[in-house]
Scaffold this motif. Structure first.
Motif, short mmCIF file in Angstrom:
data_model
loop_
_atom_site.label_atom_id
_atom_site.label_comp_id
_atom_site.label_asym_id
_atom_site.label_seq_id
_atom_site.Cartn_x
_atom_site.Cartn_y
_atom_site.Cartn_z
N LEU A 74 0.75 -1.22 -0.09
CA LEU A 74 0.15 -0.06 0.04
C LEU A 74 0.88 1.21 0.15
O LEU A 74 2.11 1.31 0.17
CB LEU A 74 -0.81 0.17 1.06
N PRO A 75 0.38 2.34 -0.28
CA PRO A 75 1.15 3.70 -0.40
C PRO A 75 1.90 3.94 0.88
O PRO A 75 2.95 4.65 0.85
CB PRO A 75 0.13 4.61 -0.49
N ASP A 76 1.30 3.46 2.21
CA ASP A 76 2.03 3.87 3.24
C ASP A 76 3.00 2.74 3.74
O ASP A 76 3.47 2.76 4.87
CB ASP A 76 0.94 3.93 4.50
N ASP A 77 3.53 1.83 2.69
CA ASP A 77 4.56 0.74 2.69
C ASP A 77 4.02 -0.33 3.50
O ASP A 77 4.83 -1.32 3.92
CB ASP A 77 5.65 1.28 3.27
N SER A 78 2.73 -0.40 4.03
CA SER A 78 2.19 -1.60 4.77
C SER A 78 1.81 -2.80 3.49
O SER A 78 1.81 -2.24 2.63
CB SER A 78 1.19 -1.43 5.64
N TYR A 79 1.81 -3.97 3.94
CA TYR A 79 1.24 -5.02 3.00
C TYR A 79 0.01 -5.77 3.23
O TYR A 79 -0.34 -5.89 4.69
CB TYR A 79 2.56 -6.11 2.93
N ARG A 80 -0.79 -6.20 2.56
CA ARG A 80 -1.90 -7.05 2.79
C ARG A 80 -2.16 -8.08 1.64
O ARG A 80 -1.69 -7.85 0.74
CB ARG A 80 -3.29 -5.90 2.69
N LEU A 81 -2.97 -9.16 1.87
CA LEU A 81 -3.20 -10.02 1.23
C LEU A 81 -4.03 -9.64 0.00
O LEU A 81 -4.82 -8.74 0.25
CB LEU A 81 -3.92 -11.17 1.87
N THR A 82 -3.81 -10.11 -1.30
CA THR A 82 -4.61 -9.89 -2.31
C THR A 82 -5.79 -11.10 -2.08
O THR A 82 -6.01 -11.82 -1.05
CB THR A 82 -4.01 -10.03 -3.53
N LEU A 83 -6.86 -11.06 -3.21
CA LEU A 83 -7.94 -12.06 -3.05
C LEU A 83 -7.45 -13.28 -3.77
O LEU A 83 -8.12 -14.36 -3.71
CB LEU A 83 -9.30 -11.51 -3.69
N ARG A 84 -6.22 -13.32 -4.19
CA ARG A 84 -5.66 -14.59 -4.92
C ARG A 84 -5.57 -15.86 -3.94
O ARG A 84 -6.28 -16.82 -4.23
CB ARG A 84 -4.32 -14.50 -5.34
N PRO A 85 -5.28 -15.64 -2.76
CA PRO A 85 -5.39 -17.04 -1.95
C PRO A 85 -6.96 -17.45 -1.47
O PRO A 85 -7.25 -18.50 -1.31
CB PRO A 85 -4.86 -16.66 -0.36
N ALA A 86 -7.82 -16.50 -1.85
CA ALA A 86 -9.35 -17.19 -1.63
C ALA A 86 -9.55 -17.87 -2.86
O ALA A 86 -10.29 -18.93 -2.65
CB ALA A 86 -10.40 -15.78 -1.76
N HIS A 87 -9.15 -17.79 -3.95
CA HIS A 87 -9.17 -18.67 -5.05
C HIS A 87 -8.75 -19.94 -4.83
O HIS A 87 -9.23 -21.24 -4.84
CB HIS A 87 -8.73 -18.42 -6.32
N LEU A 88 -7.49 -20.08 -4.22
CA LEU A 88 -7.06 -21.53 -3.68
C LEU A 88 -7.67 -21.88 -2.54
O LEU A 88 -7.93 -23.29 -2.78
CB LEU A 88 -5.43 -21.26 -3.14
N GLY A 89 -8.35 -21.10 -1.64
CA GLY A 89 -9.08 -21.80 -0.66
C GLY A 89 -10.39 -22.55 -1.21
O GLY A 89 -10.75 -23.56 -0.72
N HIS A 90 -11.03 -21.84 -2.23
CA HIS A 90 -12.20 -22.48 -2.84
C HIS A 90 -11.69 -23.76 -3.51
O HIS A 90 -12.73 -24.61 -3.57
CB HIS A 90 -13.06 -21.39 -3.67
N THR A 91 -10.73 -23.61 -4.08
CA THR A 91 -10.16 -24.85 -4.80
C THR A 91 -10.06 -26.16 -3.80
O THR A 91 -10.36 -27.21 -4.05
CB THR A 91 -9.08 -24.65 -5.69
N ALA A 92 -9.38 -25.79 -2.67
CA ALA A 92 -9.27 -26.92 -1.67
C ALA A 92 -10.65 -27.35 -1.06
O ALA A 92 -10.53 -28.45 -0.85
CB ALA A 92 -8.28 -26.35 -0.66
N LEU A 93 -11.50 -26.33 -0.96
CA LEU A 93 -12.91 -26.68 -0.43
C LEU A 93 -13.40 -27.93 -1.53
O LEU A 93 -14.06 -28.83 -0.87
CB LEU A 93 -13.49 -25.54 -0.53
#
Length: 263
Positions: A74-93
């Protein structure tokens, strides 16, 4: 006979149990486990303190995840997850056997009530159908396995976005995805179910309820689809809620594998 040596020094023809895991990959996946429990964007320094690693190492891990599309800075140099892991989670489901385990339940319910029963998960900007059963007779419901449903008008989509965490909802809004209004989402959260709003187009109505882990967040939506003149909220909920109670015991969180299922 010569054996092929992998990057970590193990022979490729050795038994799998003798192959050493990549320590860097294990550390990276452990970091993802930590990030999965964090609600807000994180900074390198605070994350390093939490996991007991150096700032340089954590920064390299975050940069690696960013390059792979799993994190964003992010602009303040912090980090966050994108929604990409959600796709992997749904596939695992799906791979964990939810379709196999729920198929008989959905089929029995569809035959008994005469309407289509389905399970869907939030997949990026839509709700994706991952399991369905039909009553075994002619029914004007075109819901198919793998179909993507609108988040603003479909019962499943409206339910899933209303029950999504605040960050996911904010990201969907920032991406310009059409969603139910704040008051509608609040009502859905309060009642615990949603109906479709586009049934005038094809004469098909739907009602959806959440499927939750034990004492946990919703992981999918269970819905009933049928002719508008036959589907009522009271009747659909009388079918869906008992079925949800039968399915939810399968949704036990496996601490070693997020979104894993075991019976």
């Amino acid at each position: 006979m010569h054996s092929v040596t992998t990057d970590d020094g193990a022979a490729a023809d050795e038994p799998r149990r003798a192959t050493r895991p990549l320590s860097t990959a294990v550390k990276l996946l452990a970091l993802l486990d930590v990030l999965a429990d964090v609600d807000e964007p994180v900074r390198v320094s605070s994350l390093a303190r939490v996991i007991g690693a150096s700032r340089a190492e954590v920064h390299r891990q975050l940069v690696t995840l960013e390059a792979a599309g799993w994190m964003e800075q992010l602009p303040d140099d912090s980090y966050r997850l994108t929604l990409r892991p959600a796709h992997l989670g749904h596939t695992a489901l799906r791979q964990a056997g939810i379709g196999e385990r729920t198929a008989p339940m959905l089929a029995d319910t569809a035959r008994a009530c005469g309407d289509v029963v389905s399970i869907a998960v939030l997949d990026a900007a839509t709700a994706r159908v991952v399991q369905r059963a039909e009553p075994g007779r002619g029914l004007y419901a075109t819901l198919l396995l793998g179909d993507r449903l609108d988040l603003a008008s479909s019962a499943t989509g409206r339910l899933l976005c209303a029950l999504a965490d605040a960050r996911t909802a904010a990201e969907l809004e920032q991406a310009g995805v059409a969603l139910p209004g704040p008051e509608e989402r609040a009502l859905i959260r309060a009642t615990g179910w949603a109906t479709s709003t586009d049934d005038d187009a094809d004469g098909i109505a739907a009602v959806a309820v959440p499927l939750c882990r034990e004492d946990g967040p919703p992981v999918a939506a269970l819905s009933l689809h049928g002719p508008r003149e036959r589907i009522t909220a009271t009747g659909a909920l009388a079918v869906l809620r008992p079925l949800a109670h039968r399915i939810e015991p399968l949704l036990r969180l496996d601490s070693g594998a997020p979104f894993g299922l075991h019976g």
